[in-house]
Design a protein around this motif. Sequence first.
Motif, PDB file in Angstrom:
ATOM      1  N   GLU A   1     -13.514  34.235 -61.701  1.00  0.00           N
ATOM      2  CA  GLU A   1     -13.075  33.286 -62.744  1.00  0.00           C
ATOM      3  C   GLU A   1     -11.653  33.137 -62.547  1.00  0.00           C
ATOM      4  O   GLU A   1     -10.733  34.166 -62.887  1.00  0.00           O
ATOM      5  N   ILE A   2     -11.474  31.920 -62.016  1.00  0.00           N
ATOM      6  CA  ILE A   2      -9.783  31.688 -61.966  1.00  0.00           C
ATOM      7  C   ILE A   2      -9.213  32.021 -63.456  1.00  0.00           C
ATOM      8  O   ILE A   2      -9.494  31.476 -64.518  1.00  0.00           O
ATOM      9  N   GLY A   3      -8.013  32.569 -63.144  1.00  0.00           N
ATOM     10  CA  GLY A   3      -7.261  32.868 -64.394  1.00  0.00           C
ATOM     11  C   GLY A   3      -7.691  34.113 -64.973  1.00  0.00           C
ATOM     12  O   GLY A   3      -6.806  34.860 -65.918  1.00  0.00           O
ATOM     13  N   GLN A   4      -8.637  34.780 -64.333  1.00  0.00           N
ATOM     14  CA  GLN A   4      -9.227  36.023 -65.222  1.00  0.00           C
ATOM     15  C   GLN A   4      -9.445  37.178 -64.331  1.00  0.00           C
ATOM     16  O   GLN A   4      -8.293  38.079 -64.410  1.00  0.00           O
ATOM     17  N   GLN A   5     -10.114  36.897 -63.525  1.00  0.00           N
ATOM     18  CA  GLN A   5     -10.466  38.220 -62.347  1.00  0.00           C
ATOM     19  C   GLN A   5     -10.945  37.522 -61.109  1.00  0.00           C
ATOM     20  O   GLN A   5     -12.156  37.279 -61.450  1.00  0.00           O
ATOM     21  N   VAL A   6     -10.326  37.697 -59.997  1.00  0.00           N
ATOM     22  CA  VAL A   6     -10.954  37.270 -58.673  1.00  0.00           C
ATOM     23  C   VAL A   6     -10.827  38.068 -57.459  1.00  0.00           C
ATOM     24  O   VAL A   6     -10.005  38.955 -57.679  1.00  0.00           O
ATOM     25  N   SER A   7     -11.355  37.524 -56.412  1.00  0.00           N
ATOM     26  CA  SER A   7     -11.341  38.331 -55.305  1.00  0.00           C
ATOM     27  C   SER A   7     -11.598  37.349 -54.133  1.00  0.00           C
ATOM     28  O   SER A   7     -12.327  36.566 -54.346  1.00  0.00           O
ATOM     29  N   CYS A   8     -11.019  37.681 -52.969  1.00  0.00           N
ATOM     30  CA  CYS A   8     -11.476  37.034 -51.503  1.00  0.00           C
ATOM     31  C   CYS A   8     -12.422  37.772 -51.085  1.00  0.00           C
ATOM     32  O   CYS A   8     -12.105  39.167 -50.570  1.00  0.00           O
ATOM     33  N   THR A   9     -13.612  37.323 -50.803  1.00  0.00           N
ATOM     34  CA  THR A   9     -14.686  38.263 -50.164  1.00  0.00           C
ATOM     35  C   THR A   9     -14.488  38.557 -48.736  1.00  0.00           C
ATOM     36  O   THR A   9     -15.273  39.314 -48.009  1.00  0.00           O
ATOM     37  N   MET A  10     -13.463  37.788 -48.217  1.00  0.00           N
ATOM     38  CA  MET A  10     -13.154  37.973 -46.854  1.00  0.00           C
ATOM     39  C   MET A  10     -11.714  38.330 -46.434  1.00  0.00           C
ATOM     40  O   MET A  10     -11.053  37.708 -45.532  1.00  0.00           O
ATOM     41  N   TYR A  11     -11.053  38.957 -47.377  1.00  0.00           N
ATOM     42  CA  TYR A  11      -9.622  39.017 -47.574  1.00  0.00           C
ATOM     43  C   TYR A  11      -9.142  39.495 -46.087  1.00  0.00           C
ATOM     44  O   TYR A  11      -7.944  38.982 -45.647  1.00  0.00           O
ATOM     45  N   GLU A  12      -9.571  40.339 -45.561  1.00  0.00           N
ATOM     46  CA  GLU A  12      -8.902  40.984 -44.159  1.00  0.00           C
ATOM     47  C   GLU A  12      -9.173  40.044 -43.123  1.00  0.00           C
ATOM     48  O   GLU A  12      -8.199  40.085 -42.122  1.00  0.00           O
ATOM     49  N   GLN A  13      -9.956  38.957 -43.269  1.00  0.00           N
ATOM     50  CA  GLN A  13     -10.295  38.058 -42.206  1.00  0.00           C
ATOM     51  C   GLN A  13      -9.789  36.560 -42.561  1.00  0.00           C
ATOM     52  O   GLN A  13      -9.988  35.671 -41.905  1.00  0.00           O
ATOM     53  N   ARG A  14      -9.203  36.366 -43.795  1.00  0.00           N
ATOM     54  CA  ARG A  14      -8.549  35.343 -44.100  1.00  0.00           C
ATOM     55  C   ARG A  14      -7.449  34.276 -43.266  1.00  0.00           C
ATOM     56  O   ARG A  14      -6.883  35.069 -42.221  1.00  0.00           O
ATOM     57  N   SER A  15      -7.393  33.132 -43.322  1.00  0.00           N
ATOM     58  CA  SER A  15      -6.684  32.329 -42.416  1.00  0.00           C
ATOM     59  C   SER A  15      -5.186  32.506 -42.532  1.00  0.00           C
ATOM     60  O   SER A  15      -4.600  33.115 -43.409  1.00  0.00           O
ATOM     61  N   SER A  16      -4.695  32.040 -41.774  1.00  0.00           N
ATOM     62  CA  SER A  16      -2.981  32.177 -41.755  1.00  0.00           C
ATOM     63  C   SER A  16      -2.338  31.274 -42.927  1.00  0.00           C
ATOM     64  O   SER A  16      -1.415  31.656 -43.387  1.00  0.00           O
ATOM     65  N   SER A  17      -3.323  30.094 -43.024  1.00  0.00           N
ATOM     66  CA  SER A  17      -2.765  29.342 -44.045  1.00  0.00           C
ATOM     67  C   SER A  17      -2.807  29.981 -45.453  1.00  0.00           C
ATOM     68  O   SER A  17      -2.117  29.866 -46.306  1.00  0.00           O
ATOM     69  N   CYS A  18      -3.929  30.908 -45.409  1.00  0.00           N
ATOM     70  CA  CYS A  18      -3.992  31.500 -46.892  1.00  0.00           C
ATOM     71  C   CYS A  18      -3.098  32.733 -47.053  1.00  0.00           C
ATOM     72  O   CYS A  18      -2.643  33.228 -47.982  1.00  0.00           O
ATOM     73  N   LYS A  19      -2.648  33.262 -45.866  1.00  0.00           N
ATOM     74  CA  LYS A  19      -1.459  34.475 -45.824  1.00  0.00           C
ATOM     75  C   LYS A  19      -0.126  33.639 -46.157  1.00  0.00           C
ATOM     76  O   LYS A  19       0.826  34.434 -46.482  1.00  0.00           O
ATOM     77  N   GLU A  20       0.048  32.383 -45.791  1.00  0.00           N
ATOM     78  CA  GLU A  20       1.294  32.057 -45.885  1.00  0.00           C
ATOM     79  C   GLU A  20       1.839  31.679 -47.608  1.00  0.00           C
ATOM     80  O   GLU A  20       2.671  31.845 -47.837  1.00  0.00           O
ATOM     81  N   VAL A  21       0.807  31.401 -48.351  1.00  0.00           N
ATOM     82  CA  VAL A  21       0.873  31.445 -49.667  1.00  0.00           C
ATOM     83  C   VAL A  21       1.140  32.683 -50.379  1.00  0.00           C
ATOM     84  O   VAL A  21       0.532  33.860 -50.379  1.00  0.00           O
ATOM     85  N   GLN A  22       2.324  32.794 -51.102  1.00  0.00           N
ATOM     86  CA  GLN A  22       2.711  34.242 -51.736  1.00  0.00           C
ATOM     87  C   GLN A  22       2.999  34.006 -53.212  1.00  0.00           C
ATOM     88  O   GLN A  22       3.452  32.865 -53.834  1.00  0.00           O
ATOM     89  N   ALA A  23       2.776  35.052 -53.819  1.00  0.00           N
ATOM     90  CA  ALA A  23       2.785  34.780 -55.290  1.00  0.00           C
ATOM     91  C   ALA A  23       4.108  34.315 -55.860  1.00  0.00           C
ATOM     92  O   ALA A  23       5.151  34.958 -55.310  1.00  0.00           O
ATOM     93  N   GLY A  24       4.187  33.261 -56.720  1.00  0.00           N
ATOM     94  CA  GLY A  24       5.384  32.822 -57.184  1.00  0.00           C
ATOM     95  C   GLY A  24       5.994  31.910 -56.491  1.00  0.00           C
ATOM     96  O   GLY A  24       7.156  31.131 -56.896  1.00  0.00           O
ATOM     97  N   ASP A  25       5.527  31.431 -55.324  1.00  0.00           N
ATOM     98  CA  ASP A  25       6.299  30.331 -54.282  1.00  0.00           C
ATOM     99  C   ASP A  25       5.776  29.194 -55.009  1.00  0.00           C
ATOM    100  O   ASP A  25       4.991  28.849 -55.984  1.00  0.00           O
ATOM    101  N   ALA A  26       6.410  28.064 -54.312  1.00  0.00           N
ATOM    102  CA  ALA A  26       6.043  26.539 -54.747  1.00  0.00           C
ATOM    103  C   ALA A  26       4.937  26.292 -55.015  1.00  0.00           C
ATOM    104  O   ALA A  26       3.979  25.695 -56.025  1.00  0.00           O
TER     105      ALA A  26
END
Length: 121
Positions: free
Chosen positions: A64-89
Amino acid sequence: MLSQIAAQDACLSCGACCAFFRVSFYWAEGDVMPQEVVEPLTAVYSCMKGTNQQQPRCVMLSGEIGQQVSCTMYEQRSSSCKEVQAGDAQCNKARSAYNLIPLIDIEPAYPSNDEDFDQVC
């Protein structure tokens, strides 16, 4: 930028970016991901299923967004996912859409008058 530990904790309780943006990437990146979670977007780009719709939500986002989440394929995520950093715009734009407070970097305050005093741990 937030410390790595703070950023990781923030992402595990947020997930807003995974349910706000279309996650598109160069089509060849999709070859290392499970085919059932990738859909073609153009001749050159693919995207994560669930993110190319009016109300996007990546099919690999669990929780649930804002509560507890996970990416079920985190190790295989795309480059666009990797670009977003916590606290950026991008992160804070997505957080705002879910009425979550923005993440900001706070420098720790160090006392300026402790030169001659013992530290208590």
